[in-house]
Design a protein around this motif. Structure first.
Motif, PDB file in Angstrom:
ATOM      1  N   GLY A 248       0.810  -1.212   0.000  1.00  0.00           N
ATOM      2  CA  GLY A 248       0.000   0.000   0.000  1.00  0.00           C
ATOM      3  C   GLY A 248       0.840   1.256   0.000  1.00  0.00           C
ATOM      4  O   GLY A 248       0.524   2.241  -0.658  1.00  0.00           O
ATOM      5  N   ILE A 249       1.958   1.224   0.747  1.00  0.00           N
ATOM      6  CA  ILE A 249       2.858   2.383   0.777  1.00  0.00           C
ATOM      7  C   ILE A 249       3.431   2.641  -0.597  1.00  0.00           C
ATOM      8  O   ILE A 249       3.489   3.760  -1.089  1.00  0.00           O
ATOM      9  N   ARG A 250       3.888   1.579  -1.264  1.00  0.00           N
ATOM     10  CA  ARG A 250       4.474   1.742  -2.597  1.00  0.00           C
ATOM     11  C   ARG A 250       3.447   2.233  -3.595  1.00  0.00           C
ATOM     12  O   ARG A 250       3.762   2.947  -4.523  1.00  0.00           O
ATOM     13  N   ALA A 251       2.201   1.813  -3.432  1.00  0.00           N
ATOM     14  CA  ALA A 251       1.170   2.181  -4.391  1.00  0.00           C
ATOM     15  C   ALA A 251       0.783   3.642  -4.303  1.00  0.00           C
ATOM     16  O   ALA A 251       0.101   4.147  -5.168  1.00  0.00           O
ATOM     17  N   THR A 252       1.186   4.353  -3.254  1.00  0.00           N
ATOM     18  CA  THR A 252       0.839   5.759  -3.136  1.00  0.00           C
ATOM     19  C   THR A 252       1.812   6.659  -3.877  1.00  0.00           C
ATOM     20  O   THR A 252       1.596   7.858  -3.947  1.00  0.00           O
ATOM     21  N   GLY A 253       2.894   6.116  -4.431  1.00  0.00           N
ATOM     22  CA  GLY A 253       3.898   6.956  -5.076  1.00  0.00           C
ATOM     23  C   GLY A 253       3.355   7.725  -6.249  1.00  0.00           C
ATOM     24  O   GLY A 253       3.514   8.942  -6.350  1.00  0.00           O
ATOM     25  N   LEU A 254       2.696   7.058  -7.189  1.00  0.00           N
ATOM     26  CA  LEU A 254       2.167   7.726  -8.366  1.00  0.00           C
ATOM     27  C   LEU A 254       1.026   8.660  -7.993  1.00  0.00           C
ATOM     28  O   LEU A 254       0.903   9.758  -8.546  1.00  0.00           O
ATOM     29  N   ALA A 255       0.192   8.238  -7.054  1.00  0.00           N
ATOM     30  CA  ALA A 255      -0.901   9.099  -6.606  1.00  0.00           C
ATOM     31  C   ALA A 255      -0.354  10.388  -5.989  1.00  0.00           C
ATOM     32  O   ALA A 255      -0.864  11.479  -6.231  1.00  0.00           O
ATOM     33  N   GLY A 256       0.697  10.261  -5.189  1.00  0.00           N
ATOM     34  CA  GLY A 256       1.308  11.450  -4.602  1.00  0.00           C
ATOM     35  C   GLY A 256       1.921  12.357  -5.647  1.00  0.00           C
ATOM     36  O   GLY A 256       1.848  13.581  -5.553  1.00  0.00           O
ATOM     37  N   GLU A 257       2.517  11.766  -6.680  1.00  0.00           N
ATOM     38  CA  GLU A 257       3.120  12.560  -7.750  1.00  0.00           C
ATOM     39  C   GLU A 257       2.044  13.298  -8.551  1.00  0.00           C
ATOM     40  O   GLU A 257       2.248  14.437  -8.994  1.00  0.00           O
ATOM     41  N   LEU A 258       0.883  12.667  -8.751  1.00  0.00           N
ATOM     42  CA  LEU A 258      -0.226  13.332  -9.442  1.00  0.00           C
ATOM     43  C   LEU A 258      -0.723  14.528  -8.637  1.00  0.00           C
ATOM     44  O   LEU A 258      -0.978  15.601  -9.199  1.00  0.00           O
ATOM     45  N   ALA A 259      -0.845  14.365  -7.335  1.00  0.00           N
ATOM     46  CA  ALA A 259      -1.281  15.478  -6.491  1.00  0.00           C
ATOM     47  C   ALA A 259      -0.259  16.608  -6.507  1.00  0.00           C
ATOM     48  O   ALA A 259      -0.609  17.790  -6.562  1.00  0.00           O
TER      49      ALA A 259
END
Length: 395
Positions: A248-259
């Motif tokens: 789950g932590i790794r999966a937030t990388g792209l989402a964080g970059e989009l934000a």
């Protein structure tokens, strides 16, 4: 002592231009307008006495002051500008064209540092001094003084606008970096809390059961074996939870970059839309796609002149697709270091990158990465999202 004056200081304009060769070349190119110092050779019917002597003394002095304004601390630029305007006033009675030219450079140098209010106050002093000398000492026509003053204010204003924009860009970058830092700090704190919640109770339970099995092993081997088996089951369960949390932590990388991309582009008056529900991506793709997205968004911010941009992540069949598009000027004929770097990252993932940039129709980057059977089990299929590149109002 001489070396300290000729060597650029860390807080000089020349040092600020380090890594920006175009700005250093521009600072030297601006000297092309010093040709007007010798304008009397063309515009004046006759040269005044001692014209050559005064010009050949004043011109090297001006060049030295101009160089010092770039290599000395930027806070001293206004003082060099004052010396230049005094030189201009002394020269204008013998070399009219040269005096006016140096006054314009003095106004430009006033725009090198300080607030806009301070810069314009310095320009007012320069123009006022020049106008008073021209009116009461040399009896210049008001029309000539007004024309030269207008040109001087225009040139000085260009420097002020450039400096203010550069300062705002620097503040925006700092704000962007601060948001990243705070996001990373919040993520670390969240990870710490999650691990504490996951492992704190579990490790305490495992410790308790192992202590109990150690005490029972001599008296009741079967009971000790049961306690150890239960401890093993708890440990395996904890391991599964930790793996799930890390995924789950790794999966937030792209989402964080989009934000983060939305923050950057919205600050540049570019409306940015993206899929908020990013699918859970395979671990091997997460970092690469996030870096590619960052490079593409940086290019939009710096070069596209767009009013709208968007990104879409889709998983369809055996392929993952990432599309980043804008409605900017387009017309990018060559691929610079950014696009080449993106291609290398995609090549490492075994994917392809399509780059389209038709003039007047924006730019579109489409990335396709093949998914293995294990990847397809991890990444759920998302509904396709069409890329609408029509200009939209900024909200």
């Amino acid at each position: 002592m001489a070396r300290s004056w000729l060597q650029p200081t860390p807080d000089s304009l020349w040092s600020r231009f380090e890594g920006k060769p175009r700005l250093r070349v521009a600072s030297l190119f601006h000297l092309v307008w010093t040709v007007y110092v010798f304008g009397d050779l063309v515009f004046a019917d006759t040269l005044k006495p001692h014209w050559w002597l005064a010009t050949l003394i004043a011109f090297p002095l001006f060049l030295a002051l101009y160089a010092l304004s770039y290599i000395q601390p930027v806070r001293r630029a206004s003082w060099f500008a004052v010396v230049v305007v005094v030189l201009a006033c002394a020269l204008m009675g013998i070399n009219a064209s040269g005096g006016g030219c140096l006054m314009i450079y003095a106004c430009a140098m006033m725009g090198f540092e300080g607030s806009a209010k301070r810069s314009y106050a310095g320009m007012a002093f320069v123009i006022g001094t020049f106008a008073l000398a021209g009116t009461f000492i040399y009896d210049w026509p008001l029309s000539i003084l007004a024309t030269i003053s207008f040109i001087a204010v225009s040139v000085g204003s260009i420097n002020v606008i450039y400096r203010v924009n550069a300062q705002r860009d620097a503040e925006l970058k700092l704000s962007h970096d601060e948001v990243r830092r705070l996001a990373a700090m919040a993520e670390r704190e969240r990870i710490g809390r999650d691990l504490h919640d996951l492992l704190g109770h579990t490790l305490s339970l495992i410790t308790l059961k192992l202590e109990l099995s150690r005490r029972l092993i001599d008296r009741d081997a079967d009971a000790a074996r049961r306690e150890m088996e239960e401890a093993e089951a708890v440990a395996r369960h904890a391991l599964a939870e930790v793996r799930s949390a890390v995924t789950g932590i790794r999966a937030t990388g792209l989402a964080g970059e989009l934000a983060s991309a939305r923050l950057l582009l919205n600050a540049s008056m570019v409306k940015f839309d993206y899929v908020s529900d990013v699918p859970e991506l395979p671990e091997r793709m997460e970092a690469g796609l996030a870096l590619i997205l960052r490079e593409a968004v940086t290019n939009i911010h710096r070069h596209a002149r767009a009013s709208f941009a968007e990104a879409r992540v889709e998983v369809k069949g055996a392929e993952l697709t990432l599309c980043i598009a804008d409605n900017g000027t387009g017309g990018v004929s060559g691929e610079g270091n950014g696009i080449c770097g993106m291609r290398e990252r995609i090549r490492a993932l075994g994917g392809t990158l399509a780059f389209e940039s038709e003039r007047g129709k924006g730019t579109r980057v489409r990335i396709v990465v093949p998914l293995t059977a294990a990847d397809r089990r991890l990444a759920p299929t998302t509904a396709p999202g069409a890329l609408d590149l029509e200009p939209r109002p900024i909200s």
